[in-house]
Design a protein around this motif. Structure first.
Motif, PDB file in Angstrom:
ATOM      1  N   GLY A  87      -2.405   2.940  -4.520  1.00 17.28           N
ATOM      2  CA  GLY A  87      -1.426   2.154  -5.273  1.00 17.28           C
ATOM      3  C   GLY A  87      -0.144   2.898  -5.541  1.00 17.28           C
ATOM      4  N   VAL A 222       1.313  -4.537   0.930  1.00 20.90           N
ATOM      5  CA  VAL A 222       1.424  -5.536  -0.138  1.00 20.90           C
ATOM      6  C   VAL A 222       0.883  -6.912   0.276  1.00 20.90           C
ATOM      7  CG1 VAL A 222       3.178  -6.905  -1.321  1.00 20.90           C
ATOM      8  CG2 VAL A 222       3.177  -4.432  -1.555  1.00 20.90           C
ATOM      9  N   ARG A 223       1.119  -7.302   1.520  1.00 20.47           N
ATOM     10  CA  ARG A 223       0.614  -8.624   1.923  1.00 20.47           C
ATOM     11  C   ARG A 223      -0.917  -8.635   1.948  1.00 20.47           C
ATOM     12  NH1 ARG A 223       2.518 -13.406   3.690  1.00 20.47           N
ATOM     13  NH2 ARG A 223       4.639 -12.618   3.742  1.00 20.47           N
ATOM     14  N   LYS A 225      -2.840  -6.871   0.216  1.00 22.30           N
ATOM     15  CA  LYS A 225      -3.328  -6.799  -1.161  1.00 22.30           C
ATOM     16  C   LYS A 225      -3.085  -8.090  -1.923  1.00 22.30           C
ATOM     17  CE  LYS A 225      -3.144  -1.789  -1.770  1.00 22.30           C
ATOM     18  NZ  LYS A 225      -2.364  -0.653  -2.317  1.00 22.30           N
ATOM     19  N   SER A 226      -2.219  -8.947  -1.407  1.00 21.02           N
ATOM     20  CA  SER A 226      -1.947 -10.224  -2.071  1.00 21.02           C
ATOM     21  C   SER A 226      -2.797 -11.352  -1.510  1.00 21.02           C
ATOM     22  CB  SER A 226      -0.464 -10.589  -1.901  1.00 21.02           C
ATOM     23  OG  SER A 226       0.368  -9.559  -2.397  1.00 21.02           O
ATOM     24  N   THR A 227      -3.554 -11.066  -0.468  1.00 20.87           N
ATOM     25  CA  THR A 227      -4.345 -12.113   0.185  1.00 20.87           C
ATOM     26  C   THR A 227      -5.819 -11.731   0.309  1.00 20.87           C
ATOM     27  OG1 THR A 227      -3.657 -11.153   2.305  1.00 20.87           O
ATOM     28  CG2 THR A 227      -2.408 -13.056   1.530  1.00 20.87           C
ATOM     29  N   GLY A 228      -6.230 -10.697  -0.390  1.00 15.24           N
ATOM     30  CA  GLY A 228      -7.646 -10.327  -0.401  1.00 15.24           C
ATOM     31  C   GLY A 228      -8.115  -9.621   0.856  1.00 15.24           C
ATOM     32  N   LYS A 229      -7.169  -9.225   1.725  1.00 13.28           N
ATOM     33  CA  LYS A 229      -7.589  -8.614   2.991  1.00 13.28           C
ATOM     34  C   LYS A 229      -7.723  -7.090   2.909  1.00 13.28           C
ATOM     35  CE  LYS A 229      -5.581 -12.193   5.975  1.00 13.28           C
ATOM     36  NZ  LYS A 229      -4.542 -12.842   5.140  1.00 13.28           N
ATOM     37  N   ALA A 230      -7.152  -6.498   1.883  1.00 10.34           N
ATOM     38  CA  ALA A 230      -7.267  -5.037   1.745  1.00 10.34           C
ATOM     39  C   ALA A 230      -8.738  -4.677   1.527  1.00 10.34           C
ATOM     40  CB  ALA A 230      -6.418  -4.558   0.575  1.00 10.34           C
ATOM     41  N   TYR A 232     -11.542  -2.036   0.309  1.00  8.93           N
ATOM     42  CA  TYR A 232     -11.820  -0.883  -0.556  1.00  8.93           C
ATOM     43  C   TYR A 232     -13.239  -0.380  -0.272  1.00  8.93           C
ATOM     44  CZ  TYR A 232      -7.771  -2.893  -2.921  1.00  8.93           C
ATOM     45  OH  TYR A 232      -6.519  -3.399  -3.187  1.00  8.93           O
ATOM     46  N   GLY A 417      -9.187   1.477  -5.347  1.00  8.07           N
ATOM     47  CA  GLY A 417      -8.841   0.386  -6.269  1.00  8.07           C
ATOM     48  C   GLY A 417      -8.474   0.957  -7.622  1.00  8.07           C
TER      49      GLY A 417
ATOM     50  N   GLY B  33     -12.940 -10.598  -0.455  1.00  8.85           N
ATOM     51  CA  GLY B  33     -11.628 -10.659  -1.117  1.00  8.85           C
ATOM     52  C   GLY B  33     -11.749 -10.861  -2.615  1.00  8.85           C
ATOM     53  N   ILE B  73      -9.794 -16.466  -2.366  1.00  6.14           N
ATOM     54  CA  ILE B  73      -8.552 -15.846  -1.878  1.00  6.14           C
ATOM     55  C   ILE B  73      -8.460 -15.926  -0.355  1.00  6.14           C
ATOM     56  CG2 ILE B  73      -9.582 -13.521  -1.775  1.00  6.14           C
ATOM     57  CD1 ILE B  73      -5.990 -14.214  -2.972  1.00  6.14           C
ATOM     58  N   TRP B  89       4.495 -12.893  -4.440  1.00  6.67           N
ATOM     59  CA  TRP B  89       3.831 -11.589  -4.645  1.00  6.67           C
ATOM     60  C   TRP B  89       4.378 -10.547  -3.658  1.00  6.67           C
ATOM     61  CZ3 TRP B  89       1.852 -14.072  -8.514  1.00  6.67           C
ATOM     62  CH2 TRP B  89       0.920 -13.475  -9.374  1.00  6.67           C
ATOM     63  N   VAL B  90       4.564 -10.989  -2.414  1.00  9.73           N
ATOM     64  CA  VAL B  90       5.065 -10.063  -1.397  1.00  9.73           C
ATOM     65  C   VAL B  90       6.536  -9.755  -1.660  1.00  9.73           C
ATOM     66  CG1 VAL B  90       5.551  -9.763   1.074  1.00  9.73           C
ATOM     67  CG2 VAL B  90       3.367 -10.776   0.334  1.00  9.73           C
ATOM     68  N   PRO B  95       1.707  -5.919  -6.033  1.00 10.28           N
ATOM     69  CA  PRO B  95       0.503  -5.079  -6.138  1.00 10.28           C
ATOM     70  C   PRO B  95       0.810  -3.587  -6.120  1.00 10.28           C
ATOM     71  CG  PRO B  95       0.252  -6.736  -4.412  1.00 10.28           C
ATOM     72  CD  PRO B  95       1.694  -6.725  -4.812  1.00 10.28           C
ATOM     73  N   GLN B  96      -0.002  -2.848  -6.817  1.00  8.55           N
ATOM     74  CA  GLN B  96      -0.001  -1.395  -6.634  1.00  8.55           C
ATOM     75  C   GLN B  96      -1.333  -1.030  -5.975  1.00  8.55           C
ATOM     76  OE1 GLN B  96       1.661   1.030  -9.739  1.00  8.55           O
ATOM     77  NE2 GLN B  96       3.302  -0.409 -10.098  1.00  8.55           N
ATOM     78  N   CYS B  97      -2.365  -0.680  -6.767  1.00  5.27           N
ATOM     79  CA  CYS B  97      -3.643  -0.430  -6.091  1.00  5.27           C
ATOM     80  C   CYS B  97      -4.165  -1.702  -5.444  1.00  5.27           C
ATOM     81  CB  CYS B  97      -4.669   0.194  -7.038  1.00  5.27           C
ATOM     82  SG  CYS B  97      -5.724  -0.954  -7.920  1.00  5.27           S
ATOM     83  N   TYR B  99      -6.317  -3.943  -6.427  1.00  2.27           N
ATOM     84  CA  TYR B  99      -7.702  -4.383  -6.609  1.00  2.27           C
ATOM     85  C   TYR B  99      -7.806  -5.656  -7.438  1.00  2.27           C
ATOM     86  CZ  TYR B  99     -12.736  -4.055  -7.046  1.00  2.27           C
ATOM     87  OH  TYR B  99     -14.080  -4.313  -6.981  1.00  2.27           O
ATOM     88  N   SER B 102      -6.249 -10.132  -6.025  1.00  2.55           N
ATOM     89  CA  SER B 102      -6.872 -11.390  -5.559  1.00  2.55           C
ATOM     90  C   SER B 102      -7.051 -12.324  -6.743  1.00  2.55           C
ATOM     91  CB  SER B 102      -8.241 -11.129  -4.946  1.00  2.55           C
ATOM     92  OG  SER B 102      -8.160 -10.369  -3.783  1.00  2.55           O
ATOM     93  N   VAL B 105      -3.669 -13.637  -8.077  1.00  4.78           N
ATOM     94  CA  VAL B 105      -3.087 -14.685  -7.224  1.00  4.78           C
ATOM     95  C   VAL B 105      -3.838 -16.003  -7.443  1.00  4.78           C
ATOM     96  CG1 VAL B 105      -2.882 -15.417  -4.797  1.00  4.78           C
ATOM     97  CG2 VAL B 105      -2.091 -13.136  -5.503  1.00  4.78           C
TER      98      VAL B 105
END
Lengths: 754, 148
Positions: A87, A222-223, A225-230, A232, A417, B33, B73, B89-90, B95-97, B99, B102, B105
């Motif tokens: 992060g 960022v994308r 992490k905004s769509t649940g694809k990251a 961990y 995370g 997700g 998500i 969001w983008v 986001p940072q970490c 976690y 999801s 959003v």
């Protein structure tokens, strides 16, 4: 300053520790544990990194291009990073630095954490993600790496096009021969380029022409992490794996001695087996939820803790008792900073003041609960997926746990995370040894996940600490001497003490010493009193509390001398232009210094009163100045605005710097207002976010950040935003005239306004 | 055997009826997700939409949602409002970490479905998920941008 690396030129002579089973199991977390950790690390990263320069076998870390870069046919560049992304934006930052010199848009970088290896030991011969070291330790190295790789690509192109190097230029991933109109993609040249001998004297780009460095380049992840694809650690899955849920001893240090209902639990749906682990019991099952239900149902007989004492967490251990022990410690202190003649200054003082400050144990409370997967292959080699901030050390400890040589252990280091210091090696606070032991016991891959409750029970904690201050003032109310006795233990001494050997633990006194203020006579001492509690690095480490202690007491000095706290600081900084400029910058950012109390801007006297506090800090090579605006409502502090000026010397990504400062400020405020881990009767009293409140949206203030680039050597960014916040808030509360907060969190004290 | 409908698709799942939806999504269906944070509906990392409502799946027994429409998500960009939320969001680099994001959003999407033009107070009331990186201000700004 954080002195994890007190002297980078002098080779360290670390002790080889006694790798005892007792030490490993963490039955005692005294001095032995830290020695053990470093002892295990030495055969890998550290020793080899140090050997460099003596004509040793290992490459100079950060120089071997193929260890870091892969140029793909689709125009993307894979960068293997020495650091772990959690992060703080380090993946993007590295892409900017390398991309600038390589001449590839950072947006086309794919950054992954590199496997263990000596190439990546670029933090003074070690590899770690922490201490706000990543960017400042790698900036020069990564620029040179990118420039070196670019020059190799140019030479490969020159050979291919049969032209002179000097006729070629590059443009975002292509080598261009302008006069003939020909060009070649980096990807087509990469194989040839890598056979060339790198030059050591490649010139770097003129900073005036930077296109990516110092720009707010968008973060690469960022994308996802905004769509649940990251993905961990907790999201990883391998074929045939069993899920394990664990229940640790509620009373740390006790051991399971037997079960009352093992056969009933074994008969529960999906259960594979019931296990005993050091200090814990576990159930393996075909899903984690089934494993957890089963392990919760186990009736376990635990051994008894020692009845009393501070060697272990005894039956009567409490955080209040620990604080009392720190306050009453009679041991002789080690000098942490001495200047002038404090005794003489106190002897002729017009006024003497003193105060005791303390701060509690804190949990990391990162949102991702820790997990690990362990898998042995048919040859007995081990593969581990685990959150960590030091891959080589975790590889070595995993090998030790499995009884293997480190080269038979593969480590995967996923996105974190949140970490804030959580994922260093803390022995019993890391789940990977359990995964390895359970994979051995079951003959199957095993994923261990700690429930949130287990995490609160086993997290290693920011240590509780105490400092006792005294100051001498002259007849004009000016401070002539300051003394402090800091009592406790820091994580560097605990976990790295065997290497650095200094009896003075910098992580215990940082923020108390090396302050910029011109107080002529200073006597700062440290008294070590070891905690029986597992202690940790926690975002900004010693600064997270020591700057609160010092800057709070400095406001008391101002008050005792009849001076405004901002004016006093300005006066004490009159020979420190960098600090003075920063203090002025934060005042300007806030619309000019005023302490208050004053009427809230948004009401006709009905909005209540607000007041401001100021604090400075010098954390991790950077400087900060912070002003907080606070009101008091219903006995509680409400923070409306935080203004923070940060001088990290120079920067790579202003958007990331601002995001990190705001994030650190939020954590600092959370700790100041709400957080504490309380022990009572040897047991932690917090088990989840309902009993360990952290900052929520309704307490989040507006955060205003100004970056000042003074041109001083590059400092850290991830942690420095934190330490100024607790004292600025406490000093604002004091401005109401009724309370001086000397003990955190503030929520323990019912406040009154004006 | 219980059948649930996730992102428009039926999934028969062989779990105990009281199993939280969160674990069915993550471990049975492999949809990771949606995150586990606290297990007691405090943090909101596990937020999904159930019949359009933001719901904490860690405290939702799977048998209670057998007849419901569950959106996670994984399908957020198939939803018009969800897509706008993701773009905000983008664009604001929230986001940072990452976690908790999801869940954030999902909560934001559910809020904007119910209240297309939320006030600051609506945002405080609806966006109660925890973020340890302290991205709360960026989240609020992104919700406002997505509602514009």
């Amino acid at each position: 300053m954080n002195h994890l690396f007190p002297n980078t030129t002098q080779p360290h002579t670390p002790a080889i520790a006694n790798l005892s089973r007792r030490g490993f199991l963490g039955a005692s977390l005294g001095v032995g544990a830290g020695a053990l950790v470093l002892g295990v690390l030495l055969p890998t990263g550290f020793a080899r990194g140090q050997a460099e320069g003596m004509g040793a076998v290992a490459p100079k870390p950060g120089t071997r291009v193929p260890a870091f870069l892969e140029i793909n046919a689709d125009g993307t560049v894979k960068l293997l990073s020495p650091f772990i992304e959690g992060g703080q934006g380090i993946n993007t930052t590295l892409a900017q630095i390398v991309g600038e010199e390589l001449d590839v848009d950072p947006a086309r970088f794919v950054v992954e954490c590199a496997p263990p290896g000596p190439d990546y030991a670029i933090v003074n011969g070690l590899r770690l993600t922490g201490g706000s070291f990543s960017t400042r330790s790698s900036y020069a190295v990564m620029r040179r790496l990118g420039a070196t790789a670019r020059e190799m690509l140019i030479r490969a192109a020159a050979a291919r096009l049969k032209v002179q190097d000097g006729e070629l230029a590059t443009e975002d991933g292509r080598v261009i021969h302008a006069s003939s109109g020909r060009s070649l993609a980096y990807a087509d040249l990469a194989a040839d380029a890598l056979t060339l001998k790198p030059r050591e004297d490649v010139p770097l780009r003129d900073p005036a022409t930077f296109r990516y460095i110092r720009k707010p380049v968008a973060r690469l992840d960022v994308r996802d992490k905004s769509t649940g694809k990251a993905v961990y650690a907790i999201d990883q899955k391998v074929d045939g794996m069993l899920y394990a849920a664990v229940r640790h001893a509620t009373h740390f240090g006790t051991e399971p001695e037997g079960f009352g209902n093992e056969s009933a639990v074994k008969a529960m749906p999906g259960v594979h087996a019931v296990h005993t682990l050091p200090g814990a019991v576990a159930v393996t099952a075909d899903s984690w939820y089934r494993a957890r239900k089963a392990v919760e149902a186990l009736e376990v007989r635990w051994s008894k803790p020692a009845p009393s004492g501070l060697e272990t967490i005894a039956a009567d251990f409490s955080s209040d008792g620990m604080l009392a022990a720190l306050k009453s410690a009679t041991g002789k202190g080690l000098s942490a900073e001495t200047e002038g003649d404090t005794a003489a200054a106190f002897a002729k003082a017009a006024k003497i003041i003193g105060a005791d400050y303390d701060a509690p144990y804190l949990a990391h409370a990162q949102l991702e609960p820790p997990s690990s997967i362990a898998r042995f292959n048919s040859k007995g080699d081990l593969e581990v997926w685990l959150p960590n901030q030091m891959p080589e050390l975790f590889q070595a400890m995993a090998a030790k746990t499995a009884g293997l040589q480190p080269d038979r252990v593969t480590i995967h280091s996923p996105l974190l995370g949140g970490f804030f210091g959580r994922h260093f090696m803390y022995m019993t606070a890391n789940p990977f040894p359990q995964a390895i032991l359970l994979a051995k016991a079951t003959g199957r891959p095993v994923k261990v996940l700690w429930s949130r409750e287990e995490e609160f029970l086993n997290d290693a904690l920011r240590p509780l600490s105490h400092s006792r201050f005294r100051a001498a003032l002259d007849a004009q109310g000016h401070p002539t001497a300051i003394e402090v006795r800091t009592v406790g233990e820091g994580p560097i001494g605990r976990w790295f003490g065997a290497v650095f050997k200094s009896p003075l633990d910098s992580s215990a006194v940082e923020g108390i010493i090396e302050k910029p203020y011109a107080i002529a006579n200073r006597g700062m001492e440290f008294v070590k009193v070891a905690h029986p509690v597992n202690i940790a690095f926690w975002r900004s480490v010693g600064h997270s509390m020591n700057d609160f202690f010092y800057e709070g007491f400095l406001d008391e000095i101002a008050e005792a001398g009849g001076k405004d706290p901002f004016a006093l600081r300005m006066d004490l900084l009159k020979d420190k232009p960098r600090h003075k400029a920063l203090l002025q910058a934060v005042a300007d950012l806030s619309g000019g210094w005023r302490r208050g109390p004053y009427d809230a801007p948004d009401g006709n006297g009905k909005g209540g009163k607000r007041a401001r506090g100021v604090a400075m800090a010098s954390p991790f090579g950077s400087e900060t100045a912070t002003i907080a605006e606070v009101s008091i409502d219903g006995g509680e502090a409400r923070v409306h605005n935080l203004w923070i000026a940060i001088d990290p010397g120079s920067i790579v990504n202003p958007a990331i710097v601002k995001a990190q400062v705001e994030s650190a400020a939020a954590l600092g405020l959370s700790s100041a207002l709400f957080e504490q881990v309380v022990y009572q009767d040897g047991v932690r009293q917090s088990s989840n976010y309902d009993s360990y409140p952290i900052l929520r949206r309704d307490h989040m203030p507006a955060v205003h950040v100004r970056i000042v680039e003074s041109g001083s050597p590059m400092g850290g960014v991830g942690e420095p935003g934190l330490p100024g916040v607790p004292p600025a808030v406490a000093n604002a509360i004091a401005a109401f005239g009724n309370q001086r907060i000397r003990s955190l969190p503030i929520s323990k004290t019912r406040l009154s306004g004006v | 055997m219980i059948t649930i409908t996730v992102n428009g698709q039926s999934h028969p799942v062989d779990v105990e009826p009281d199993t939280p939806l969160l674990w069915v999504l993550r471990d049975t269906l492999g949809m990771t997700g949606t995150k586990y944070g606290c297990g007691i509906a405090q943090c909101g990392a596990c937020t999904v939409m159930i019949d359009g409502q933001a719901t904490r799946s860690c405290q939702t027994p799977v048998d209670s949602v057998a007849d419901a429409s569950i959106v996670t998500i994984e399908a957020i960009e198939r939803d018009d409002i969800g897509r706008k939320v993701v773009e905000a969001w983008v664009s604001l680099q929230v986001p940072q970490c990452g976690y908790c994001q999801s869940g954030q959003v999902m909560a934001a999407t559910a809020l904007l479905k119910e209240t297309p033009k939320p006030t600051d107070e609506d945002i405080v009331d609806a966006m109660t998920n925890l973020c340890r990186c302290g991205t709360y201000n960026a989240i609020a700004a992104a919700v406002r941008q997505a509602s514009a």
